[in-house]
Design an enzyme around this catalytic site. Structure first.
Site, PDB file in Angstrom:
ATOM      1  N   ASP A   1       1.147  -1.561   0.390  1.00 32.34           N
ATOM      2  CA  ASP A   1       0.165  -0.073  -0.269  1.00 32.34           C
ATOM      3  C   ASP A   1       1.165   1.066   0.335  1.00 32.34           C
ATOM      4  OD1 ASP A   1      -2.868   1.164   0.514  1.00 32.34           O
ATOM      5  OD2 ASP A   1      -1.377   2.297   2.098  1.00 32.34           O
TER       6      ASP A   1
ATOM      7  N   TYR B   1       2.914  10.328  -0.325  1.00 33.06           N
ATOM      8  CA  TYR B   1       4.136   8.556   0.898  1.00 33.06           C
ATOM      9  C   TYR B   1       5.743   9.629   0.284  1.00 33.06           C
ATOM     10  CZ  TYR B   1      -0.035   6.236   2.433  1.00 33.06           C
ATOM     11  OH  TYR B   1      -1.318   6.172   3.066  1.00 33.06           O
TER      12      TYR B   1
ATOM     13  N   LYS C   1      -2.179   5.817  -4.336  1.00 36.90           N
ATOM     14  CA  LYS C   1      -3.639   6.920  -4.210  1.00 36.90           C
ATOM     15  C   LYS C   1      -3.322   8.279  -4.679  1.00 36.90           C
ATOM     16  CE  LYS C   1      -3.678   4.501   0.135  1.00 36.90           C
ATOM     17  NZ  LYS C   1      -2.864   4.145   0.689  1.00 36.90           N
TER      18      LYS C   1
ATOM     19  N   HIS D   1      -7.459   9.419  -2.572  1.00 32.35           N
ATOM     20  CA  HIS D   1      -7.356   9.280  -1.138  1.00 32.35           C
ATOM     21  C   HIS D   1      -8.197  10.005  -0.054  1.00 32.35           C
ATOM     22  CE1 HIS D   1      -2.711   9.007   1.071  1.00 32.35           C
ATOM     23  NE2 HIS D   1      -3.533   8.956   1.776  1.00 32.35           N
TER      24      HIS D   1
ATOM     25  N   ASN E   1     -10.963   7.257   3.389  1.00 30.94           N
ATOM     26  CA  ASN E   1     -11.727   8.330   3.699  1.00 30.94           C
ATOM     27  C   ASN E   1     -12.800   9.106   3.106  1.00 30.94           C
ATOM     28  OD1 ASN E   1      -9.594   8.449   5.987  1.00 30.94           O
ATOM     29  ND2 ASN E   1      -7.916   8.778   4.010  1.00 30.94           N
TER      30      ASN E   1
HETATM   31  P1  NDP Z   1       0.640   0.992  11.553  1.00 31.36           P
HETATM   32  O1  NDP Z   1      -0.706   0.524  13.167  1.00 31.36           O
HETATM   33  O2  NDP Z   1       0.916   0.006  10.924  1.00 31.36           O
HETATM   34  O3  NDP Z   1       1.282   0.556  12.748  1.00 31.36           O
HETATM   35  C1  NDP Z   1       2.411   1.472  12.080  1.00 31.36           C
HETATM   36  C2  NDP Z   1       3.859   1.092  13.691  1.00 31.36           C
HETATM   37  O4  NDP Z   1       3.285  -0.079  14.379  1.00 31.36           O
HETATM   38  C3  NDP Z   1       5.164   1.766  13.580  1.00 31.36           C
HETATM   39  O5  NDP Z   1       5.368   2.369  13.912  1.00 31.36           O
HETATM   40  C4  NDP Z   1       6.077   0.139  13.636  1.00 31.36           C
HETATM   41  O6  NDP Z   1       6.650   0.387  14.336  1.00 31.36           O
HETATM   42  C5  NDP Z   1       5.573  -0.319  14.509  1.00 31.36           C
HETATM   43  N1  NDP Z   1       4.846  -1.897  14.255  1.00 31.36           N
HETATM   44  C6  NDP Z   1       4.386  -2.726  13.256  1.00 31.36           C
HETATM   45  N2  NDP Z   1       4.368  -4.173  13.734  1.00 31.36           N
HETATM   46  C7  NDP Z   1       4.635  -4.125  14.732  1.00 31.36           C
HETATM   47  C8  NDP Z   1       5.254  -5.535  15.750  1.00 31.36           C
HETATM   48  N3  NDP Z   1       5.037  -6.787  15.243  1.00 31.36           N
HETATM   49  N4  NDP Z   1       5.646  -4.811  17.363  1.00 31.36           N
HETATM   50  C9  NDP Z   1       6.038  -3.437  17.504  1.00 31.36           C
HETATM   51  N5  NDP Z   1       5.992  -2.789  16.008  1.00 31.36           N
HETATM   52  C10 NDP Z   1       5.213  -2.881  15.363  1.00 31.36           C
HETATM   53  O7  NDP Z   1       0.025   2.531  11.393  1.00 31.36           O
HETATM   54  P2  NDP Z   1       0.259   2.998  10.583  1.00 31.36           P
HETATM   55  O8  NDP Z   1      -0.288   4.223  10.619  1.00 31.36           O
HETATM   56  O9  NDP Z   1       1.160   3.220   9.685  1.00 31.36           O
HETATM   57  O10 NDP Z   1      -1.081   2.558   9.199  1.00 31.36           O
HETATM   58  C11 NDP Z   1      -0.308   1.433   8.173  1.00 31.36           C
HETATM   59  C12 NDP Z   1      -0.558   2.445   6.265  1.00 31.36           C
HETATM   60  O11 NDP Z   1      -1.673   2.312   6.221  1.00 31.36           O
HETATM   61  C13 NDP Z   1       0.715   3.217   5.792  1.00 31.36           C
HETATM   62  O12 NDP Z   1       1.540   2.648   6.429  1.00 31.36           O
HETATM   63  C14 NDP Z   1       0.002   3.135   4.756  1.00 31.36           C
HETATM   64  O13 NDP Z   1      -0.060   2.449   4.467  1.00 31.36           O
HETATM   65  C15 NDP Z   1      -1.644   3.150   5.729  1.00 31.36           C
HETATM   66  N6  NDP Z   1      -2.490   4.861   6.145  1.00 31.36           N
HETATM   67  C16 NDP Z   1      -3.326   5.398   4.822  1.00 31.36           C
HETATM   68  C17 NDP Z   1      -4.243   6.604   5.095  1.00 31.36           C
HETATM   69  C18 NDP Z   1      -4.667   7.000   4.429  1.00 31.36           C
HETATM   70  O14 NDP Z   1      -5.704   8.174   4.640  1.00 31.36           O
HETATM   71  N7  NDP Z   1      -5.525   6.527   3.456  1.00 31.36           N
HETATM   72  C19 NDP Z   1      -3.859   7.178   6.619  1.00 31.36           C
HETATM   73  C20 NDP Z   1      -3.132   6.497   7.161  1.00 31.36           C
HETATM   74  C21 NDP Z   1      -1.944   5.531   6.982  1.00 31.36           C
HETATM   75  P3  NDP Z   1       8.145  -0.206  12.509  1.00 31.36           P
HETATM   76  O15 NDP Z   1       8.071   0.446  11.006  1.00 31.36           O
HETATM   77  O16 NDP Z   1       9.770   0.865  13.147  1.00 31.36           O
HETATM   78  O17 NDP Z   1       8.693  -1.479  12.660  1.00 31.36           O
END
Ligand code: NDP
Length: 328
Positions: free
Chosen positions: A57, A62, A91, A124, A163
């Site tokens: 995704d 981004y 997106k 988006h 959204n």
């Molecule tokens: P997530 O819920 O995926 O959380 C990501 C965080 O969790 C990072 O800090 C990551 O750290 C940590 N993490 C992931 N797996 C683990 C694990 N197994 N143990 C401990 N920590 C973990 O949130 P996001 O907000 O990043 O959302 C995911 C995706 O959704 C985005 O990357 C994007 O692609 C999409 N998105 C879309 C939006 C929209 O408007 N359509 C808005 C926001 C997000 P690390 O990477 O350091 O491991």
């Protein structure tokens, strides 16, 4: 392979979407979006493909399309995967909502990705903006016509929205020629989104969950009030299945036929996050997790709340628009 173990959900055109996606948004600071350094994201995608991830995704905003495309192409060249094994979602950004801007926007994304097509192109936000981020009144249905054009040209296999609220989705279903294949929204234990998910699924739309871990993890150093990784309710369920609480939360989504988009750049965490296809939760456990619902959003761009197509409830003191240079 693990890729075969990952469940798949059928889209309304008969194609399959892998039931877990790797998120690739790296965050935002005073200088704009945070960039991957030393090919960290490319390497994370290479590792994810080895682990069985097939769905990625991204979004033009981004600024991660290049490294994702690079990794996928490397894996195609080495013969590990075919393009058709990969499901790639990107997106359209809010500043390109006029119908005539959509095709060029998708072409820009494809150039960065180094791909001929994406599998899913999402609007988006329902919100259109001008180049300087002032509000534009382009109707999201006009934008949708542009996405339909892109699909007809074969630049994307499917189109969808992100959204959108229920009212907006309803209007789209009434007026669209091509019905949206997917809806991407924030879902985690504190924002369960039962009504919107039910409405979308009843209309054949696959729902994708962003920020699936909610308050269990911190993002970009920010903590959100709510259940943490050691939450007793989640821990009890996790112990029963010999899983982690994060795996339980992802499984809670998959059991609701929702595709979690879990972002991690770390190999061990990516492996943990994909290891959820050998168990499932009971109805009762799903209900217990639903009880965390407090309608709390992480992604709340209140600086857009005066826009006619703002999709969320308004708040009393909106924050300054971080996209507008003078506010940074
Ligand atoms: P997530 O819920 O995926 O959380 C990501 C965080 O969790 C990072 O800090 C990551 O750290 C940590 N993490 C992931 N797996 C683990 C694990 N197994 N143990 C401990 N920590 C973990 O949130 P996001 O907000 O990043 O959302 C995911 C995706 O959704 C985005 O990357 C994007 O692609 C999409 N998105 C879309 C939006 C929209 O408007 N359509 C808005 C926001 C997000 P690390 O990477 O350091 O491991």
């Amino acid at each position: 392979t693990t890729a075969e173990k990952v469940a798949k959900f059928k889209l309304n055109d008969g194609r399959d979407m892998p039931a877990l996606a790797l998120g690739t948004y790296l965050g935002f600071n005073q200088n704009g979006v945070i960039k991957s350094e030393n090919k960290q994201l490319r390497d994370a995608v290479l590792n994810a493909i080895d682990l069985g991830y097939r769905h990625f995704d991204t979004a033009s905003i981004y600024d991660t399309e290049e490294e994702i495309g690079e990794a996928i192409k490397m894996k195609i060249d080495s013969g590990d995967v075919k393009r058709s094994d990969i499901f790639l979602t990107t997106k359209l950004w809010n500043t390109r909502h006029r119908r005539d801007q959509v095709l060029p926007a998708l072409k820009d994304s494809l150039t960065k990705l180094g791909m001929d097509y994406v599998d899913l192109y999402l609007m988006h936000w329902p919100i259109g903006l001008n180049e300087d981020y002032s509000h534009s009144d382009v109707d999201f249905m006009e934008t949708w016509r542009g996405l339909e054009d892109a699909m007809k040209q074969g630049l994307t296999k499917a189109i969808g929205v992100s959204n959108f609220n229920e009212e907006q989705l309803k209007r789209m279903l009434e007026e669209a020629t091509v019905k949206p294949a997917a809806l991407q929204i924030e879902i985690h234990p504190q924002i369960v989104q039962k009504d919107l998910v039910d409405f979308a699924q009843e209309n054949g739309i696959v729902v994708m969950a962003y920020s699936p871990f909610g308050s269990l993890v911190s993002r970009f150093g920010m903590q959100m009030p709510g259940p943490k990784m050691d939450d007793p309710v989640l821990t009890e369920i996790a112990n029963k299945y010999k899983k982690t609480t994060l795996q339980v939360v992802l499984r809670w989504l998959v059991d609701r036929k929702i595709v979690p988009i879990a972002k991690s750049l770390h190999a061990k965490r990516q492996a943990e996050n994909i290891n959820i296809f050998d168990f499932s939760l009971s109805e009762d456990e799903i209900r217990k997790i639903n009880e965390f619902d407090s309608h709390t959003r992480f992604t709340l761009p209140s600086f857009w709340q005066t826009h006619p197509y703002y999709p969320f409830d308004k708040i009393d003191t909106p924050i300054a628009d971080p996209f507008v240079k003078s506010n940074m």
